[in-house]
Design a protein around this motif. Structure first.
Motif, PDB file in Angstrom:
ATOM      1  N   GLY A  12      -9.292  11.626  -7.786  1.00  0.00           N
ATOM      2  CA  GLY A  12     -10.017  10.752  -9.109  1.00  0.00           C
ATOM      3  C   GLY A  12      -9.076   9.891  -9.731  1.00  0.00           C
ATOM      4  N   SER A  13      -7.740  10.881 -10.258  1.00  0.00           N
ATOM      5  CA  SER A  13      -6.803  10.282 -11.007  1.00  0.00           C
ATOM      6  C   SER A  13      -5.909   9.319 -10.227  1.00  0.00           C
ATOM      7  CB  SER A  13      -5.988  11.569 -11.350  1.00  0.00           C
ATOM      8  OG  SER A  13      -4.580  10.996 -11.895  1.00  0.00           O
ATOM      9  N   ALA A  14      -5.842   9.218  -8.942  1.00  0.00           N
ATOM     10  CA  ALA A  14      -5.133   8.280  -8.043  1.00  0.00           C
ATOM     11  C   ALA A  14      -5.682   6.890  -8.327  1.00  0.00           C
ATOM     12  CB  ALA A  14      -4.875   8.848  -6.737  1.00  0.00           C
ATOM     13  N   ILE A  15      -7.043   6.920  -8.105  1.00  0.00           N
ATOM     14  CA  ILE A  15      -7.848   5.824  -8.272  1.00  0.00           C
ATOM     15  C   ILE A  15      -7.467   4.967  -9.564  1.00  0.00           C
ATOM     16  CG2 ILE A  15     -10.117   4.549  -8.076  1.00  0.00           C
ATOM     17  CD1 ILE A  15     -10.822   6.677  -6.058  1.00  0.00           C
ATOM     18  N   LEU A  16      -7.544   5.853 -10.417  1.00  0.00           N
ATOM     19  CA  LEU A  16      -7.305   5.336 -11.833  1.00  0.00           C
ATOM     20  C   LEU A  16      -6.015   4.694 -12.191  1.00  0.00           C
ATOM     21  CD1 LEU A  16      -9.244   7.743 -14.386  1.00  0.00           C
ATOM     22  CD2 LEU A  16      -9.696   5.130 -13.921  1.00  0.00           C
ATOM     23  N   ILE A  17      -5.024   5.563 -11.432  1.00  0.00           N
ATOM     24  CA  ILE A  17      -3.630   5.056 -11.687  1.00  0.00           C
ATOM     25  C   ILE A  17      -3.383   3.818 -10.971  1.00  0.00           C
ATOM     26  CG2 ILE A  17      -1.272   5.630 -11.231  1.00  0.00           C
ATOM     27  CD1 ILE A  17      -1.917   8.344 -11.962  1.00  0.00           C
ATOM     28  N   GLU A  18      -3.950   3.665  -9.923  1.00  0.00           N
ATOM     29  CA  GLU A  18      -4.010   2.328  -9.083  1.00  0.00           C
ATOM     30  C   GLU A  18      -4.418   1.220  -9.789  1.00  0.00           C
ATOM     31  OE1 GLU A  18      -6.555   0.775  -7.097  1.00  0.00           O
ATOM     32  OE2 GLU A  18      -4.921  -0.648  -6.778  1.00  0.00           O
ATOM     33  N   ALA A  19      -5.521   1.524 -10.312  1.00  0.00           N
ATOM     34  CA  ALA A  19      -5.986   0.410 -11.312  1.00  0.00           C
ATOM     35  C   ALA A  19      -5.207  -0.027 -12.133  1.00  0.00           C
ATOM     36  CB  ALA A  19      -7.363   0.792 -11.701  1.00  0.00           C
ATOM     37  N   ILE A  20      -4.542   0.957 -12.920  1.00  0.00           N
ATOM     38  CA  ILE A  20      -3.660   0.665 -14.015  1.00  0.00           C
ATOM     39  C   ILE A  20      -2.351  -0.164 -13.401  1.00  0.00           C
ATOM     40  CG2 ILE A  20      -2.025   1.477 -15.637  1.00  0.00           C
ATOM     41  CD1 ILE A  20      -4.144   3.786 -16.458  1.00  0.00           C
ATOM     42  N   LEU A  21      -1.836   0.466 -12.213  1.00  0.00           N
ATOM     43  CA  LEU A  21      -0.959  -0.354 -11.788  1.00  0.00           C
ATOM     44  C   LEU A  21      -1.150  -1.708 -11.535  1.00  0.00           C
ATOM     45  CD1 LEU A  21       0.832   2.715  -9.517  1.00  0.00           C
ATOM     46  CD2 LEU A  21       1.713   1.488 -11.660  1.00  0.00           C
ATOM     47  N   SER A  22      -2.268  -2.070 -10.780  1.00  0.00           N
ATOM     48  CA  SER A  22      -2.788  -3.389 -10.567  1.00  0.00           C
ATOM     49  C   SER A  22      -2.727  -4.097 -11.980  1.00  0.00           C
ATOM     50  CB  SER A  22      -4.052  -3.437  -9.927  1.00  0.00           C
ATOM     51  OG  SER A  22      -4.082  -2.840  -8.556  1.00  0.00           O
ATOM     52  N   PHE A  23      -3.343  -3.585 -13.007  1.00  0.00           N
ATOM     53  CA  PHE A  23      -3.434  -4.169 -14.294  1.00  0.00           C
ATOM     54  C   PHE A  23      -2.137  -4.821 -14.709  1.00  0.00           C
ATOM     55  CE2 PHE A  23      -5.213  -5.187 -18.199  1.00  0.00           C
ATOM     56  CZ  PHE A  23      -4.252  -4.827 -19.142  1.00  0.00           C
ATOM     57  N   LEU A  24      -1.027  -3.758 -14.647  1.00  0.00           N
ATOM     58  CA  LEU A  24       0.161  -4.096 -15.125  1.00  0.00           C
ATOM     59  C   LEU A  24       0.993  -5.191 -14.114  1.00  0.00           C
ATOM     60  CD1 LEU A  24       1.445  -0.660 -16.395  1.00  0.00           C
ATOM     61  CD2 LEU A  24       0.732  -2.606 -17.693  1.00  0.00           C
ATOM     62  N   GLY A  25       0.541  -5.557 -13.090  1.00  0.00           N
ATOM     63  CA  GLY A  25       1.117  -6.377 -12.053  1.00  0.00           C
ATOM     64  C   GLY A  25       1.936  -5.978 -11.085  1.00  0.00           C
ATOM     65  N   ILE A  26       1.793  -4.606 -10.928  1.00  0.00           N
ATOM     66  CA  ILE A  26       2.676  -3.879  -9.995  1.00  0.00           C
ATOM     67  C   ILE A  26       1.881  -3.037  -8.945  1.00  0.00           C
ATOM     68  CG2 ILE A  26       4.755  -3.864 -11.290  1.00  0.00           C
ATOM     69  CD1 ILE A  26       3.976  -1.288 -12.385  1.00  0.00           C
ATOM     70  N   GLY A  27       0.695  -3.492  -8.698  1.00  0.00           N
ATOM     71  CA  GLY A  27       0.083  -2.799  -7.639  1.00  0.00           C
ATOM     72  C   GLY A  27      -0.101  -3.343  -6.379  1.00  0.00           C
ATOM     73  N   ILE A  28      -1.269  -3.299  -5.605  1.00  0.00           N
ATOM     74  CA  ILE A  28      -1.429  -3.730  -4.308  1.00  0.00           C
ATOM     75  C   ILE A  28      -1.612  -5.161  -4.427  1.00  0.00           C
ATOM     76  CG2 ILE A  28      -2.639  -3.545  -2.082  1.00  0.00           C
ATOM     77  CD1 ILE A  28      -2.967  -0.856  -2.831  1.00  0.00           C
ATOM     78  N   PRO A  29      -0.948  -5.904  -3.652  1.00  0.00           N
ATOM     79  CA  PRO A  29      -0.978  -7.408  -3.697  1.00  0.00           C
ATOM     80  C   PRO A  29      -2.632  -7.752  -3.405  1.00  0.00           C
ATOM     81  CG  PRO A  29       0.488  -6.879  -1.945  1.00  0.00           C
ATOM     82  CD  PRO A  29       0.126  -5.625  -2.496  1.00  0.00           C
ATOM     83  N   PRO A  30      -3.178  -8.968  -3.706  1.00  0.00           N
ATOM     84  CA  PRO A  30      -4.520  -9.104  -3.887  1.00  0.00           C
ATOM     85  C   PRO A  30      -5.258  -9.538  -2.429  1.00  0.00           C
ATOM     86  CG  PRO A  30      -3.254 -10.872  -5.235  1.00  0.00           C
ATOM     87  CD  PRO A  30      -2.335  -9.806  -4.774  1.00  0.00           C
ATOM     88  N   LEU A  73       0.920  -1.357   0.240  1.00  0.00           N
ATOM     89  CA  LEU A  73       0.146  -0.040  -0.080  1.00  0.00           C
ATOM     90  C   LEU A  73       0.904   1.414   0.107  1.00  0.00           C
ATOM     91  CD1 LEU A  73      -2.978   0.827  -0.046  1.00  0.00           C
ATOM     92  CD2 LEU A  73      -2.844   0.828   2.610  1.00  0.00           C
ATOM     93  N   LEU A  74       1.850   1.133   0.792  1.00  0.00           N
ATOM     94  CA  LEU A  74       2.570   2.408   0.963  1.00  0.00           C
ATOM     95  C   LEU A  74       3.375   2.866  -0.358  1.00  0.00           C
ATOM     96  CD1 LEU A  74       3.483   4.641   2.924  1.00  0.00           C
ATOM     97  CD2 LEU A  74       5.198   3.289   3.768  1.00  0.00           C
TER      98      LEU A  74
END
Lengths: 529, 313, 309
Positions: free
Chosen positions: C235-253, C168-169
């Motif tokens: 708003g932008s942060a929520i979208l970027i987090e989604a993209i990072l997750s999509f790419l496999g480098i977001g928050i662990p599931p 998360l951090l």
């Protein structure tokens, strides 16, 4: 508004014309090209330097082997024409068959084979074991070489016909003399395909063309043995990492062959009349849990044994594969369906007996140290394993700290002997192709030579004695007894835990025919109609 | 004018230097050890140390930076740990797909968004206006990959009009090249269209109230001429500015779109490099994209003189 | 990259004079009303998640993986009681309940959005004030900000995430860093323009200490634009987090966010669209609402925009 209307009309017309034009110009394929999506992208091209399966698959395209296992698992000569074993079982003499040539022209010579065997044996565990029995390997003349042993062993042919990583591929002497810890830069082989280096784009595609000068053996192809007849002109391995898109492309006809379609998507493929699923590897694969015996608490044998009672195979298989058609619970560590498979010593194990696990933990004095469990997130067939392991271990009384990372990081980290909370690890999960683990010498995780063992570093002299015995034994019946003893020993010292067998079909369009039954995917004998 | 261009170009140097420092530092702070990754599964610690030495990773940070900058200025972007090829070669290879996608997207976006924005401004307050504005806010709110999957589902799978994935080099046939770019460009352009349509509408609206518009109408000009020659031309500066800024948003979207549509471009290269902790490639790509962004904005600033003669450099 | 912040940046927001009844005007704007209501609703959902008929979002149940929405299952409680539970949104590839994950995901996604917004505004404000006030630092700071802005936000975020373990951090910091330069520019512009105002000069002449100056005169003028900017950043942060997750480098599931629920489910899109559909719709709604809120706030808080419709 007339002006605007005219503009809009013009834009629409241009758009329509462009779209129409896109259908017009599509170059027709004069050659037969097989477009395949493999489980991973090809970035490294040295099958001795690494055990990665994609590189092994590449090896089978471009190189050839001295011996190979046929569909029944019997060892048959491939590059070798005839061989003799001396009466005292200490000398093997091999003679190469005619017509073998390297891609750049010169014929294959015995000295090439000698150098190749040495390079392979330097890295491969089975090869190392074999070499411990070997006095010398020498080329007698251009087509003959001998292997002289210090004492008899059944390993020589087993080793030279090893089907999976590392495979003893034959390379030209100058290439085989590259240090085994340095990657090759010359990809010349003598195999049925030639690697088109100029068209290789890592991350995008790898291209192979038919080796017109390859002379296949006369017998029909069977397993990895027999005549390797190439029936297409060109094979392209495309890197499509998005599983759904790979399937979409297969269904749309943009791809002909997908090596590892995700099991959850198989229903989609089954519905389509243009797709056929091939169960090409009937032995399948085995999931494995590997604890790190250098770190507390896994240095304690009782704590390790608790794992046998914490786990059960069905949860793992359900959690990753899902469809029972494609998995099998099998307690035999040496793979159900092979000669050495047995369930001796496995009673009561792998049945999630949490009470027994907790008792063992108490016995072992487990103090609640969190187990650092490495969770790889980017390989679909592995990524659900760690969460299942965590949930079962927690029910058995372990504390688990599951850390997510990509597979490359797992690979780097598992080599570290540091304490788990300082960059080291306690456990991770992986999968082995069944062909790799059918006997105690070949199955690398049984190696319990402490420091010389693979990451996890199990240390058990009794196990090593048994493995040595197996290496020396040539009688199959006695080999089976030793294998059973090895398995029982493994349930005590717990070098690793086998978590079930699973099967991966290949999905290909109906126009693709001739996919062989082999433990690894190969591209000879495949034709596009 | 030329003096201005030169001055601006000179001003990019300190910016790029800062980018270079940031990029270099950023990737040297990682705990992951690239030497271990390169050494491979079965390497022991000596082999890893040897590789670390060979790559110069055991030198002090400042030395590493200086060496790196030196090589950079000679065009040597280093060798990718992961792909085992020269980074410069990798990038050169991947340039065409990304540039094709980006250009197609910009053209598509401008061609759709500007007329939409003008129409919305013209029919201010009508249902058309509300739809355009509504859609444009929606366009910012849905993640790019969801749009991509939806478009693939509708146009490629259900309707079978377009291919599902892939890229064809322009050298192998313009038709195929265009055909494969349509869906990815549509996906990527949604955000850009939303942005440009909004700004166009706002700017044109602002301009519509000006006196010269009234004069033009009084002179008897047709509405379309009024809109295009007078309103749009005067609203051009903010629109072009947005296009320039939109390119930055584009770069973010390119990474995702190339992953979804399997386009072998710089975006996918970046993703692969990040997942593999491949420093040389990540550094090179970030530098390249930053340079592109800076130069595009310079270009945008220069076009102002074309649209607004009052602006002189 | 806050795409949503671009419209705000185009016309650099001029200081809004504090008008009486601002709050009332703000609340009467339809965009603000709708946006705020939806956001509030989602926030409440996130807060009361445990009581909305959810189960532990991280609970794995391999036997029940990939079930369609509406499937029922009996759960054995700790006391041995069996209750029937309906998976309203189906289950994902590990058998976790998608409904629970989406509801808990509201928490995490919104927290990320708000945290990123607050952090980037706070840090940007500080740096911007320093840059505006301390002349000799101004040059350096702005050059560094220019450099940061030149790096496309996603790439910067990807680079920062690759530095450390996903968590998360790490993700929050990765998204905050690219947003800071824009806030800094905004604040600095305001500071610079305020400095020239006669009443500020007068205050300096009288000997008002700088901190008081900042608090009394500068800060109030930054509030309105920062609120607007912050909303768009959220708003932008929520979208970027989604993209990072999509790419496999977001928050662990284990920690569900709308982004990583979609990322995990993407490979099953055609046969199990519920993995992408439900979180996708929630995400779109949330970001839409936040953007509307931002739009409305900008319209009402900034007089320059007031005359545009």
């Amino acid at each position: 508004m007339g002006y605007l209307r005219k503009c809009t009309a013009a834009a629409v017309a241009v758009g329509a014309l462009t779209w129409a034009a896109t259908w017009a110009v599509t170059p027709a394929h004069a050659q037969k090209t097989l477009r395949a999506v493999m489980h991973s992208d090809l970035k490294i091209v040295d099958p001795i330097w690494t055990t990665a399966y994609i590189v092994r698959n590449h090896g089978y395209m471009v190189y050839d082997t001295l011996f190979a296992q046929d569909e029944k698992g019997e060892i048959k000569p491939q590059m070798v024409d005839k061989y003799e074993v001396a009466a005292d079982k200490l000398t093997y003499t091999f003679t190469l068959r005619d017509g073998l040539a390297w891609h750049d022209g010169p014929p294959v010579k015995a000295e090439d084979c000698v150098a190749s065997i040495k390079r392979w044996a330097a890295k491969d565990a089975t090869g190392q074991k074999m070499m411990s029995f070997v006095a010398s390997i020498d080329a007698v003349n251009d087509t003959t070489f001998t292997v002289k042993l210090k004492e008899p062993t059944g390993l020589v042919l087993i080793a030279l016909s090893k089907p999976s990583s590392n495979v003893p591929f034959m390379m030209p002497k100058r290439v085989a003399e590259t240090d085994p810890n340095t990657q090759l830069s010359d990809f010349t082989g003598s195999g049925p395909f030639i690697f088109k280096r100029d068209e290789w784009k890592p991350g995008d595609k790898a291209v192979y063309v038919k080796n017109e000068k390859y002379k296949p053996r006369a017998e029909p192809a069977s397993g990895l043995a027999g005549g390797k007849v190439v029936k297409v002109d060109r094979v392209e391995w495309r890197a499509i990492s998005d599983h759904q898109q790979a399937i979409n492309a297969l269904l749309a006809g943009e791809i002909d062959y997908v090596e590892t379609p995700k099991h959850d998507l198989l229903p989609l493929l089954k519905k389509d009349a243009n797709i056929k699923l091939w169960d090409y590897n009937p032995l399948g694969n085995q999931y494995t849990f590997r604890p790190n015996q250098l770190q507390k608490p896994f240095d304690n044998v009782k704590v390790r044994q608790a794992l046998w009672y914490a786990f059960n195979q069905k949860d793992f298989l359900d959690g990753v594969i899902g469809n029972p058609d494609y998995y099998k619970t099998c307690k035999a560590m040496f793979v159900c369906g092979t000669p050495l498979a047995s369930e001796k010593g496995m009673d009561g194990l792998l049945e999630s007996n949490f009470a027994k696990a907790q008792a063992l933990l108490k016995e072992g004095g487990y103090d609640g140290t969190p187990i650092v469990l490495m969770h790889s997130t980017d390989l679909d067939v592995l990524s659900n394993l760690a969460p299942v392991a965590k949930s079962l271990m927690e029910k058995a009384g372990f504390k688990v700290d599951m850390q997510s990372m990509d597979w490359q990081t797992v690979v780097a980290r598992r080599a570290k002997k540091d304490p788990a909370n300082a960059g080291g690890w306690h456990a991770f999960l992986t999968s082995w192709v069944a062909a790799d683990i059918t006997n105690p010498v070949m199955a690398a995780y049984f190696n319990s030579a402490c420091d010389k063992a693979l990451f996890g570093w199990p240390c058990d002299p009794e196990m090593e004695k048994l493995r040595d015995q197996f290496a020396r034994e040539t009688d199959p019946a006695k080999q089976k007894l030793i294998a059973e003893a090895v398995q029982i020993q493994a349930t005590q010292s717990t070098s690793h835990i086998n978590l079930g067998q699973w099967y991966q079909p290949i999905a290909a369009r109906k126009s693709v025919a001739g996919i062989l039954t082999t433990p690894v995917p190969v591209f000879w004998n495949i034709a596009i109609q | 004018m030329y003096a201005y261009v030169l001055r601006r170009l000179a001003a990019t140097i300190p910016v790029m230097l800062i980018v270079a420092v940031l990029v270099f530092l950023m990737l040297r702070l990682t705990p992951s050890d690239p030497a271990a990754i390169i050494a491979g599964d079965n390497a022991n610690s000596e082999q890893v140390a040897e590789i670390r030495n060979r790559l110069g990773l055991d030198q002090p940070i400042l030395t590493q930076f200086v060496i790196w900058m030196g090589k950079l200025l000679h065009g040597d972007l280093g060798e990718s740990f992961f792909f085992k090829k020269q980074v410069a070669e990798l990038i050169a290879d991947r340039l065409e797909p990304t540039v094709s996608l980006a250009l197609f997207t910009i053209v598509l976006a401008v061609a759709i968004a500007v007329p939409l924005g003008v129409l919305a401004a013209y029919r201010h307050g009508s249902w058309l206006d509300r739809i355009v504005m509504g859609f444009s806010v929606l366009g910012f709110s849905v993640p790019v990959f969801v749009i991509g999957y939806l478009l693939i589902y509708v146009f490629a799978i259900e309707l079978n009009w377009l291919p599902v994935q892939g890229y064809q080099r322009i050298g192998q046939g313009v038709g195929g090249w265009l055909q494969r770019l349509i869906l990815p460009a549509m996906t990527l352009s949604v955000v850009l269209i939303a942005l440009i349509a909004r700004i166009t509408r706002t700017s044109v609206l602002e301009v519509m109230n000006e006196d010269y518009i009234r004069t033009a109408r009084a002179k008897g000009q047709t509405e379309s001429r009024v809109l295009v020659r007078h309103a749009l031309a005067n609203a051009a500066v903010p629109i072009v500015t947005v296009i320039g800024l939109g390119v930055a948003a584009l770069i973010g979207g390119v990474v995702v779109t190339e992953s979804v549509f399997t386009i072998p471009g710089l975006g996918r290269l970046t993703v692969d490099a990040v997942l593999a902790r491949d420093y040389p490639t990540i550094q090179a790509v970030i530098l390249l994209f930053s340079l592109a962004y800076v130069l595009i904005n310079l270009l945008v600033d220069l076009t102002y003189t074309f649209f607004d003669p009052r602006i002189r450099y | 990259m806050s795409v949503e912040a671009l419209p705000a940046e185009i016309a650099e927001v001029a200081p809004a004079a504090r008008r009486p009844g601002t709050l009332r005007i703000v609340l009467r704007n339809p965009s603000v009303l709708i946006g705020a209501t939806i956001v509030a609703f989602l926030a409440i959902v996130g807060v009361v998640a445990p009581w909305l008929g959810t189960i532990d979002p991280a609970e794995i149940n391999p036997v029940f993986r990939n079930k369609k929405p509406g499937v029922e299952r009996t759960i054995r409680g700790d006391d041995g009681k069996e209750t029937a539970f309906v998976h309203r949104f189906g289950t994902d590839s590990l058998g976790r309940d998608v409904y629970s994950r989406v509801v808990y995901g509201a928490r995490v996604s919104l927290i990320i959005g708000v945290t990123v917004a607050v952090l980037s505004v706070a840090v940007g404000l500080t740096i911007g004030l320093i840059a505006g006030y301390i002349r000799w630092l101004d040059g350096i700071i702005m050059r560094v900000m220019d450099g940061l802005m030149a790096i496309p936000a996603i790439l910067l975020a990807m680079g920062v995430v690759s530095l450390s373990r996903a968590g998360l951090l790490a993700v929050v910091i990765a998204i905050v860093i690219p947003e800071i330069p824009r806030v800094v520019r905004l604040v600095r512009a305001i500071v610079l323009s305020i400095r020239e105002e006669p009443y500020v000069e007068a205050a300096i002449t009288v000997g008002t200490p700088t901190p008081l100056l900042l608090v009394r005169h500068v800060l109030p003028n930054t509030i309105a634009p920062l609120i607007v900017q912050g909303t768009f950043i959220c708003g932008s942060a929520i979208l970027i987090e989604a993209i990072l997750s999509f790419l496999g480098i977001g928050i662990p599931p284990e920690t569900p966010t709308w982004g990583n629920i979609m990322a995990e489910g993407r490979s099953l899109f055609r046969i199990h669209p519920h993995n992408i559909f439900y979180p996708g719709v929630c995400l779109a709604f949330a970001v839409l609402a936040i953007n509307m809120l931002g739009d409305g706030l900008r319209d009402t808080l900034d007089p320059r925009f007031a005359k545009r419709v």
